[in-house]
Motif scaffolding. Sequence first.
Motif, short mmCIF file in Angstrom:
data_model
loop_
_atom_site.label_atom_id
_atom_site.label_comp_id
_atom_site.label_asym_id
_atom_site.label_seq_id
_atom_site.Cartn_x
_atom_site.Cartn_y
_atom_site.Cartn_z
N ARG A 9 -11.24 0.91 16.85
CA ARG A 9 -11.36 2.25 16.27
C ARG A 9 -12.75 2.84 16.52
N LYS A 13 -13.84 6.11 18.57
CA LYS A 13 -14.57 7.16 17.86
C LYS A 13 -15.78 7.60 18.68
N HIS A 26 -8.34 9.27 18.91
CA HIS A 26 -9.02 8.61 17.79
C HIS A 26 -8.30 8.85 16.48
N LEU A 29 -5.34 6.55 16.24
CA LEU A 29 -5.72 5.16 15.93
C LEU A 29 -6.03 4.98 14.46
N GLY A 30 -6.45 6.06 13.79
CA GLY A 30 -6.73 5.97 12.35
C GLY A 30 -5.49 5.69 11.53
#
Length: 272
Positions: A9, A13, A26, A29-30
Amino acid sequence: MNRRIGRVRRAFKWAASEQLVPVSTHQALGTVGGLQRGRCESPEVEPIQPVEWEHVVSTLPFLRPHVAAMIQVQWLTGMRPGEVCSIRPCDIDTSGAVWVYRPPYSKMSYQGRQRVIAIGPRAQAVLRAFAPKNPSDFYFSPAASVERFHAERAANRKTPKYASHMERNATKRVREGERKPASRYTNKSYGYAIRRAVARANWVRIEAAVELEFHVPEWAPNQLRHSHGTAVRHRYDLESAQAVLGHERMSTTEIYAEKNLSLALKVASEMG
């Protein structure tokens, strides 16, 4: 596994901030959750447990004085291993009855938070015995430990120091490329010294035919911090343990705010 997911992550980022990947990547992926304890087949790491004082006492005789003193200071203050390895007189405010140690670098320095550690009278006495001449030097230095070892061996020497022997020894000790002792301990060297001392303590028990259940279990420096926090919580309360260990929240081990320094000072004056 969860730590590795966190690294992925953070990598994306950074990539999104550098416009190397779309921000939506990103954000997607959170939404990926971590593995939960008891709900997957991945091996689960057992949490770090406090070390019993009797096991620490059984290990101390097999350690050099500097490492034994580090263990005592960590036990009395709840420092992290890296904090006791890098402690210096110039980083300590000794104006009060309880000293205040502010490491120049800490676990959360990148967030602008300063770590504050209270050092009580008992820990102060240990530090005084190892105070370096230069305030910028480390209290606990492998180089100083080796120098002290050679001085003790020379003082306990039984045979006279003949001139021919001293000349021969001087030439033998000069070796090109020989690694010199470092100016400070690291987390790795500190932990290695403890593991080696535990092994020596158990070897003595093996030779004495002591049953396995009475051997010293392996333990690590970070367990000393857990032991101190447990003792503070039992004697005082959770908030006091939170202040002493430098936690921002009771549920996590984050550095705590300056407003709880008074609690840490009180606990250190009585326990440390």
